[in-house]
Design an enzyme around this catalytic site. Structure first.
Site, PDB file in Angstrom:
ATOM      1  N   ARG A 148      11.452 -35.853  27.370  1.00 64.82           N
ATOM      2  CA  ARG A 148      11.019 -34.465  27.207  1.00 64.82           C
ATOM      3  C   ARG A 148      11.737 -33.562  28.203  1.00 64.82           C
ATOM      4  O   ARG A 148      12.108 -32.429  27.873  1.00 64.82           O
ATOM      5  CB  ARG A 148       9.496 -34.395  27.376  1.00 64.82           C
ATOM      6  CG  ARG A 148       8.916 -33.053  27.031  1.00 64.82           C
ATOM      7  CD  ARG A 148       7.426 -33.124  26.848  1.00 64.82           C
ATOM      8  NE  ARG A 148       6.724 -33.420  28.090  1.00 64.82           N
ATOM      9  CZ  ARG A 148       5.430 -33.717  28.167  1.00 64.82           C
ATOM     10  NH1 ARG A 148       4.697 -33.775  27.061  1.00 64.82           N
ATOM     11  NH2 ARG A 148       4.858 -33.960  29.315  1.00 64.82           N
ATOM     12  N   LYS A 182       8.652 -27.953  28.522  1.00 63.20           N
ATOM     13  CA  LYS A 182       7.794 -27.721  29.693  1.00 63.20           C
ATOM     14  C   LYS A 182       8.509 -26.831  30.713  1.00 63.20           C
ATOM     15  O   LYS A 182       8.714 -27.211  31.870  1.00 63.20           O
ATOM     16  CB  LYS A 182       7.357 -29.061  30.299  1.00 63.20           C
ATOM     17  CG  LYS A 182       5.821 -29.253  30.192  1.00 63.20           C
ATOM     18  CD  LYS A 182       5.394 -30.618  30.639  1.00 63.20           C
ATOM     19  CE  LYS A 182       4.020 -30.604  31.273  1.00 63.20           C
ATOM     20  NZ  LYS A 182       2.907 -30.289  30.368  1.00 63.20           N
ATOM     21  N   GLU A 211      -2.502 -24.145  20.753  1.00 66.47           N
ATOM     22  CA  GLU A 211      -2.951 -25.047  21.814  1.00 66.47           C
ATOM     23  C   GLU A 211      -3.578 -24.272  22.964  1.00 66.47           C
ATOM     24  O   GLU A 211      -3.604 -23.054  22.966  1.00 66.47           O
ATOM     25  CB  GLU A 211      -1.810 -25.930  22.313  1.00 66.47           C
ATOM     26  CG  GLU A 211      -0.663 -25.168  22.953  1.00 66.47           C
ATOM     27  CD  GLU A 211       0.384 -26.111  23.542  1.00 66.47           C
ATOM     28  OE1 GLU A 211       0.023 -27.110  24.167  1.00 66.47           O
ATOM     29  OE2 GLU A 211       1.578 -25.811  23.377  1.00 66.47           O
TER      30      GLU A 211
HETATM   31  C1  LIG Z   1       1.917 -30.703  29.530  1.00 66.44           C
HETATM   32  C2  LIG Z   1       1.313 -29.922  28.425  1.00 66.44           C
HETATM   33  C3  LIG Z   1       0.540 -30.509  27.416  1.00 66.44           C
HETATM   34  C4  LIG Z   1       0.116 -31.953  27.442  1.00 66.44           C
HETATM   35  O1  LIG Z   1       1.176 -32.854  27.470  1.00 66.44           O
HETATM   36  P1  LIG Z   1       0.932 -34.351  27.980  1.00 66.44           P
HETATM   37  O2  LIG Z   1       2.270 -34.983  27.878  1.00 66.44           O
HETATM   38  O3  LIG Z   1      -0.054 -34.949  27.068  1.00 66.44           O
HETATM   39  O4  LIG Z   1       0.429 -34.238  29.381  1.00 66.44           O
HETATM   40  C5  LIG Z   1       0.095 -29.718  26.369  1.00 66.44           C
HETATM   41  N1  LIG Z   1       0.383 -28.410  26.316  1.00 66.44           N
HETATM   42  C6  LIG Z   1       1.109 -27.801  27.281  1.00 66.44           C
HETATM   43  C7  LIG Z   1       1.417 -26.358  27.144  1.00 66.44           C
HETATM   44  C8  LIG Z   1       1.586 -28.539  28.355  1.00 66.44           C
HETATM   45  O5  LIG Z   1       2.278 -27.937  29.320  1.00 66.44           O
END
Ligand SMILES: *Cc1c(COP(=O)(O)O)cnc(C)c1O
Length: 356
Positions: free
Chosen positions: A102, A203, A239
Site C-alpha cells: 500500500r 494513506k 468511510e
Molecule cells: C488506515 C485507514 C483505514 C484502515 O486501514 P487498515 O489497513 O485496516 O488499518 C481506513 N480508512 C482510512 C481513511 C485509513 O487511513
C-alpha cells in the site's frame, strides 16, 4: 540509553539483558504515543534511486530542512500495523507485506520513491525486535508500528522532493475495546474527505487534517465519529476518518467498493475473507445511505479498532439504531480476527509473520 546499533540486517539486535519489559503501566495503556527505545531510518535521494543503509537509532526528534517537501507541500504517507506478543512469548505481525504494498502504491500517486516490500518488512521486524520490551504482555495490547515516508529533501518550487526518508517509530497501545460502547455516527452531508481522482485511496498525510472540522463538530454534539458520503453525488456511504464501514442485512454483508476515494484497509480485506468463510455473502458495491438506514447491523474496521460495532447513525433528521452486543456478526468477526492476530486462533490463511 544504549549506543545506537548501526546495522541493516538484524544480525545483532539491541536488547537490554534482564529487562523483559519496559516500565509501562500495561493496564492503563490507551492510544497515546509512548516513546520507545529505537526508531528506524532509511533514506534515498533522487540520484541514488534506491533506499539503502537503513539503521536503528535512538528514538528522538528528527532534523528537517525548513524547505523539506513534506513540510511545505505535504508530500508524505503513513502506515499503521501492530505486533502482538503471543502466550508462548513469540512476537508476530499481521500481513505486514500488505502495508508495504500500500505504501508503494501511495508513493506512485504522490511521486515519491519508496522502499521495496522486503525492505519495508525487514525494517518493521527490526523495529519490533529493538523495542521488544515495549511489546505488551499477552492480552494487554500491542506494539503499534507507524511507518512514515516523507519528501525530506529541500525545495522551493512546486515539485517532488529531491530526497525521501522512510522512518518507523513504535508505541505500545492498549486494547481499544476495553470498556468502549458501540459507536454513534453522524453522517456528514456537507464536508468531504475525498474526491474522485484525488488521494483518498492512498494513506497520504494530506487526507487527515481536512477531516478534523467535521469530527470536532460531531464530537461536540456527542457523536463518536463522522461517516463521510461520496463527494460526487453526496448519496453513497464511503468511510469514517480512519476506518472502513460494513453493513449487514440478513445473510449479506456489504462494504463500499474500492474506487479511488476509499482507503483499501488491510482489516477490511481480511474481514471480507473471514465473513465469506462464515458463509455470508459479501458484496463490494455502491451503498446508498438508504441501505445504511435499513441495515440490521453496522460495524467499522481498521488496524486500531480491529472491528467496532456501530450502535446508531444520524442522517439529516433521521436516527436509526442497530443490533449490538454478544450475538452480532461484528463480535464474531472481532473475536476471530483478534484471535488470529494474537496467536490464540490458528492462522489458516498464512497472515501472520513471526519476528523472533
Ligand atoms: C488506515 C485507514 C483505514 C484502515 O486501514 P487498515 O489497513 O485496516 O488499518 C481506513 N480508512 C482510512 C481513511 C485509513 O487511513
Amino acid at each position: 540509553m544504549a549506543p545506537p546499533p548501526v546495522q541493516t540486517s538484524g544480525e545483532t539486535t539491541p536488547h537490554r539483558d534482564g529487562e523483559q519489559y519496559a516500565n509501562v503501566n500495561w493496564d492503563e495503556l490507551g492510544f497515546d504515543a509512548v516513546p520507545t527505545d529505537y526508531m528506524y531510518v532509511m533514506k534515498c535521494s533522487i540520484e541514488e534511486g534506491d533506499f539503502s543503509h537503513g539503521k536503528l537509532i535512538p528514538y528522538g526528534n528528527i532534523e528537517l530542512s525548513p524547505s523539506a517537501g513534506v513540510l511545505n507541500y505535504g508530500q508524505g504517507l503513513f502506515e499503521g500495523l501492530k505486533a502482538y506478543r503471543r502466550e508462548d512469548g513469540r512476537i508476530q505481525l499481521f500481513r505486514p507485506e500488505q502495508n508495504a504494498l500500500r505504501m508503494k502504491m501511495g508513493a506512485e500517486r504522490m511521486c515519491m520513491l519508496s522502499p521495496t516490500v522486503e525492505q519495508f518488512v525487514d525494517a518493521v521486524k527490526q523495529t519490533v525486535i529493538a523495542n521488544n520490551r515495549f511489546v505488551p504482555p499477552p492480552g494487554k495490547g500491542a506494539l503499534y508500528l507507524r511507518p512514515l515516508l516523507m519528501g525530506s529533501g529541500p525545495l522551493l518550487g512546486l515539485a517532488p522532493a529531491p530526497e525521501y526518508t522512510f522512518l518507523i517509530f513504535a508505541s505500545p497501545v492498549g486494547n481499544y475495546h476495553k470498556g468502549r460502547p458501540a459507536l454513534k455516527l453522524f453522517v456528514e452531508d456537507k464536508l468531504q474527505r475525498a474526491m474522485p481522482g484525488g488521494t483518498g485511496g492512498v494513506k497520504s498525510i494530506t487526507n487527515y487534517s481536512p477531516v478534523y472540522l467535521a469530527q470536532t463538530k460531531a464530537k461536540a454534539k456527542g457523536y463518536s465519529d463522522v461517516l463521510f458520503l461520496d463527494s460526487a453525488h453526496g448519496k453513497y456511504v464511503e468511510e469514517l476518518a480512519v476506518c472502513n464501514i460494513f453493513i449487514v442485512k440478513g445473510n449479506v454483508v456489504s462494504t463500499p467498493a474500492i474506487q479511488g476515494t476509499i482507503l483499501p484497509g488491510v482489516t477490511r480485506k481480511s474481514i471480507i475473507e473471514i465473513a465469506l468463510g462464515f458463509g455470508y455473502q459479501v458484496e463490494e458495491r455502491l451503498i446508498p445511505v438508504e441501505d445504511l438506514l435499513e441495515a440490521d447491523e453496522v460495524f467499522c474496521t481498521g488496524t486500531a479498532v480491529i472491528v467496532n460495532s456501530v450502535g446508531g447513525v444520524t442522517y439529516q433528521d433521521k436516527r436509526v439504531e442497530y443490533k449490538t452486543g454478544k450475538e452480532t456478526l461484528s463480535k464474531k468477526l472481532y473475536e476471530t480476527l483478534i484471535g488470529i492476530q494474537t496467536g490464540r486462533v490458528e492462522d489458516k490463511m498464512g497472515w501472520t509473520l513471526e519476528v523472533n
